[in-house]
Motif scaffolding. Sequence first.
Motif, short mmCIF file in Angstrom:
data_model
loop_
_atom_site.label_atom_id
_atom_site.label_comp_id
_atom_site.label_asym_id
_atom_site.label_seq_id
_atom_site.Cartn_x
_atom_site.Cartn_y
_atom_site.Cartn_z
N UNK A 137 0.72 -1.25 -0.13
CA UNK A 137 -0.36 0.13 0.49
C UNK A 137 1.32 0.84 -0.22
N UNK A 138 1.70 1.66 0.79
CA UNK A 138 2.88 2.55 1.03
C UNK A 138 3.21 2.23 -0.28
N UNK A 139 3.67 1.42 -1.34
CA UNK A 139 4.78 1.54 -2.28
C UNK A 139 3.93 1.99 -3.28
N UNK A 140 2.64 1.71 -3.60
CA UNK A 140 1.31 2.26 -4.65
C UNK A 140 0.73 3.67 -4.23
N UNK A 198 3.54 5.40 -5.41
CA UNK A 198 3.49 5.74 -6.84
C UNK A 198 2.25 6.68 -7.48
N UNK A 199 1.47 6.90 -6.57
CA UNK A 199 0.12 7.37 -6.84
C UNK A 199 0.72 9.50 -7.01
N UNK A 200 0.94 9.40 -5.63
CA UNK A 200 1.22 11.04 -6.07
C UNK A 200 2.54 10.92 -6.94
N UNK A 201 3.45 10.26 -7.45
CA UNK A 201 4.20 10.83 -8.57
C UNK A 201 3.20 10.52 -9.38
N UNK A 202 2.78 10.08 -9.74
CA UNK A 202 1.95 10.25 -10.92
C UNK A 202 0.86 11.81 -10.76
N UNK A 203 0.22 11.83 -9.68
CA UNK A 203 0.25 13.01 -9.53
C UNK A 203 0.59 14.20 -9.71
#
Length: 215
Positions: free
Chosen positions: A84-87, A90-95
């Motif tokens: 969950x932490x890695x996901x 990744x979502x923060x980076x994508x945004x």
Amino acid sequence: MIENVVNKLIPNDATRELRAYLLSDSVTETSTEFVPMAAASSVLGVTTQTMKLRIREGKLNAKTFFVIEPDRKSWAGVEAGSLKSLLEEKERRRARIKHNVDLCASKGVYMNYSQVMNDVGMDWHSPPDRKYINQVLEEINHQSFKETIDAGSPCLKGCVVVSINEGIPTDSFFRCAVELGVCEVADIENLTHRREFWQEQFDLTKQVYGGSYEQ
């Protein structure tokens, strides 16, 4: 053909369900539930080798392993909390990447890959990081294509991210353009043709998205 290209970016139902579950309040960063390696790899969009690297780096907590040789282990899965932490990372980076692309398109400027990646703590020299940035830019290109195709001038917004050496996007951008039917292989067969196609896309992006986004 277009539907096939778009569909390859859409995860299967099982991956979508696992992703939604991991991002829900049902899972915390300390959750120790078992997630099989293949499922975890799919939800993160990385190879098994990258998964093993993240385990060695301490970014994923392995759960259950088999000893293949005295100094070699094979992990069966990982803990849901660390996944969950890695996901979420990744979502923060994508945004953030999408924010920077939208801002560049709105201002009519461009950034190089290193600038975009450094801003989100990624490294162009890392194969998994390069794969990820190209995946996000491909998502952006597909989205802008869908937004502009009906007007008759399909636009690939990811053109605002360029190579620091060539001053144009890397091969993945042009492959995406061919797959979506925005150009033919003959249109990008050499550097001169690529520059011309990129300039057309960049000018179109400024025209379509100029002034459309505020920081």
